[in-house]
Design an enzyme around this catalytic site. Sequence first.
Site, short mmCIF file in Angstrom:
data_model
loop_
_atom_site.label_atom_id
_atom_site.label_comp_id
_atom_site.label_asym_id
_atom_site.label_seq_id
_atom_site.Cartn_x
_atom_site.Cartn_y
_atom_site.Cartn_z
N CYS A 1 0.86 -1.17 0.00
CA CYS A 1 0.00 0.00 0.00
C CYS A 1 0.90 1.23 0.00
CB CYS A 1 -0.88 0.00 1.23
SG CYS A 1 -1.79 -1.54 1.40
N TRP B 1 -3.54 -1.94 -1.57
CA TRP B 1 -3.49 -3.18 -2.35
C TRP B 1 -3.96 -4.25 -1.38
CZ3 TRP B 1 -0.94 -7.96 -2.29
CH2 TRP B 1 -0.99 -8.68 -3.49
N LYS C 1 3.08 -1.97 -7.94
CA LYS C 1 4.45 -1.75 -8.40
C LYS C 1 5.46 -2.38 -7.46
CE LYS C 1 7.60 0.39 -10.87
NZ LYS C 1 7.86 -0.23 -12.18
N ASN D 1 0.51 -0.40 6.14
CA ASN D 1 1.01 -1.13 4.98
C ASN D 1 1.68 -2.38 5.51
OD1 ASN D 1 2.13 -1.92 2.51
ND2 ASN D 1 3.97 -0.70 2.85
N GLY D 2 1.27 -3.56 5.02
CA GLY D 2 1.90 -4.80 5.48
C GLY D 2 0.85 -5.80 5.93
N GLU E 1 10.88 -11.73 -20.70
CA GLU E 1 10.47 -10.36 -20.36
C GLU E 1 9.38 -9.87 -21.32
OE1 GLU E 1 10.56 -8.44 -18.02
OE2 GLU E 1 10.39 -6.38 -18.73
N LYS F 1 5.60 -8.73 -20.02
CA LYS F 1 4.98 -7.42 -20.28
C LYS F 1 3.56 -7.61 -20.82
CE LYS F 1 6.96 -5.27 -18.47
NZ LYS F 1 8.14 -5.66 -17.75
N HIS G 1 10.94 -29.85 -27.64
CA HIS G 1 10.77 -30.76 -26.50
C HIS G 1 9.37 -30.66 -25.91
CE1 HIS G 1 14.98 -31.84 -26.64
NE2 HIS G 1 15.26 -30.54 -26.78
N GLU H 1 1.13 -8.92 -18.18
CA GLU H 1 0.91 -7.94 -17.13
C GLU H 1 -0.08 -6.84 -17.53
OE1 GLU H 1 4.75 -6.25 -16.25
OE2 GLU H 1 4.27 -6.10 -14.13
N ARG I 1 1.63 1.89 -5.92
CA ARG I 1 1.84 0.85 -4.91
C ARG I 1 0.59 0.01 -4.65
NH1 ARG I 1 6.46 1.63 -1.98
NH2 ARG I 1 5.63 0.30 -0.36
O1 M6R Z 1 10.97 -3.45 -7.32
P1 M6R Z 1 11.49 -4.74 -7.86
O2 M6R Z 1 12.40 -4.56 -9.02
O3 M6R Z 1 12.11 -5.59 -6.80
O4 M6R Z 1 10.20 -5.52 -8.37
C1 M6R Z 1 10.32 -6.85 -8.81
C2 M6R Z 1 9.09 -7.28 -9.58
O5 M6R Z 1 7.96 -7.23 -8.75
C3 M6R Z 1 8.86 -6.40 -10.81
O6 M6R Z 1 9.96 -6.39 -11.66
C4 M6R Z 1 7.61 -6.87 -11.59
O7 M6R Z 1 7.84 -8.12 -12.13
C5 M6R Z 1 7.29 -5.83 -12.66
N1 M6R Z 1 5.98 -5.31 -12.45
C6 M6R Z 1 7.36 -6.34 -14.04
O8 M6R Z 1 7.04 -5.38 -14.99
#
Ligand code: M6R
Length: 614
Positions: A2, A76, A609, A102-103, A483, A487, A506, A490, A27
């Site tokens: 959060c 969140w 994030k 937060n937590g 990656e 993307k 395989h 996500e 966040r």
């Molecule tokens: O803040 P961080 O780099 O530790 O975050 C790690 C992942 O949560 C972050 O890279 C996540 O996979 C991204 N949203 C991907 O775009």
Amino acid sequence: MCGIVGYVGSGDTAGVLLSGLARLEYRGYDSAGIAIINDTGESCLRKSSGKLAQLRKLLESSPAIAGSTGIGHTRWATHGGPTDENAHPHYSEDGSVVLIHNGIIENFAQLRDELADVKLQSETDTEVVAVLLGRELAIVGDLETAFRNVVKRLKGTFTLLAAAVSEPGKIVSARHHSPLVIGLGEGESFLGSDVAAFVEHTRRAVAVADDRIVVITADGVTVTDFDGNLAEVSEYEIAWDPAAADKGGWPSFMAKEISEQPAAVADTIRGRVNDGVVDIPELAALGDEYLQRVNRIVILACGTAAYAGMIGRYAIEEWARVPVEVELSHEFRYRNPIFDANTLVISVSQSGETMDTLMAVNFAREQGLKTISVCNTQSATIPRESDAAIYTYAGPEVAVASTKAFLSQIVALQLLGLHLARVRGALTTEAHRETVAELQTIPDKVAEVVAVHKQVKELAHWMANTNSVLFLGRHVGFPTALEGALKLKEIAYIHAEGFAAGELKHGPIALIDHGQPVFVLVPSPRTNSVMHSKVVSNIQEIRARGARIIAIVETGDTAVLPFADDVIRVPLTDVLFEPLLQVVPMQWFALELSTVKGLDVDQPRNLAKSVTVE
Ligand code: M6R
């Protein structure tokens, strides 16, 4: 996960809280709320499920009171769904205190049992803490003592902010394995999950160590440990330009951040190359003798940062000749890993607050290992708890989907590889200089590939109804393919998978059907002719089974032309730098597919994030 913000001062409290929340919304954005207390002890609380826009709407019809003391929260959801009731802040049962969190409070159930007589308004662990605090305040009579007594009873992870109607002009807060920073203004003080919460008001920040209680008033701050002993703090100036955290005319933060990648790469290299040779000043703390002794490296990270780690691995092994493993942070410490005193741990994290990575780093430190943090956020918890920090200078990354941080993480790891190679004498000076010279051309080459946006946009619009996309690569192209797939999942909510091209036969080749879109990352025929011809063969195999091929190829490579439906060109570079160029069209592709589907590019569903829970 959060976002939290606190303010004491004579400014427009509601405005400060809302602008702070807007910058912290990355966040979490399931719900948002604010509470304000004025100097006569009146309080008001406004909260709403949904994004911050919903709260703003509520405040238009039901404005908040003016007051010197305010706390705000963007959520969140963990305990309890994203409803109005579960949104923070929460009042104690008697309304004497208001609190945000937060937590996760892990002993929530036991604490809740003590409050069997109370009818709670929400399903959250947070409200239980608010009620306990209200009761404790009624007993001890002052907020700080009451807060300290309650905090000491909590288990789990938390940043808590609380204010009492009986003590306007004061916010008490605590952190335990969850982020908190202080902002110091003229006659006003701020608290935030990170500096974005208050950077538009002040550039003076104070990092807060773990297990601290912070009390802010308009005139200053006090930081103590949980037992009340004064703690040392260090003030620093926030390097980020506040404007860097605005969209600046772009339709989304992600679009802006993709376009900022040339600068992110250039800024990460800057100051780390001396007369054509890499020298990272931040590594001096570890000493060359130690770096020469290192016999193994373990890179710990999650998500995109882990893919950056996988790409960095190739460079470190190639140049420094040290074996490197890359492990997801959350898997690492639960499998009794084997290491010796010369195992170096490198964490990679944009936020520097990812709980899984923080816990893995702490575990490594407890085993006596040295740790280096590759991080984008100044004074975040992970770099502060590491032996050395290599900052990536990508600037604030707001979109949930990581883009410019990814490129700068790869570059930071490559610089680290070159630094180790120099210290260990693993690369000739000539080869070192040639590699550095090529690395220094990358910002301009990234700029060239950022310009393929228009071509990729047309492709994405044409493929708007696609419901599955595959990504293939070999060598460094494999993590780059992962990656590209991440993307798309996500932000466009499309089934996407990345594969090592050689793995296809395989099993996964059974997925190929007529019209199945497949992005193929084609290595350079100049620098990697063997891999190039293998990937061209892979293209033919899947093409023969009906795949629609979108090939990302080096300028001038014509070998794939007969077999590709679409060709996206990237500039020539060395094989280890190819991911820095090849990933960019895939970032644009995901962004455009998300846009054409009418989705929220920057704030995809279910995500946040910064993942500050395990
Ligand atoms: O803040 P961080 O780099 O530790 O975050 C790690 C992942 O949560 C972050 O890279 C996540 O996979 C991204 N949203 C991907 O775009």
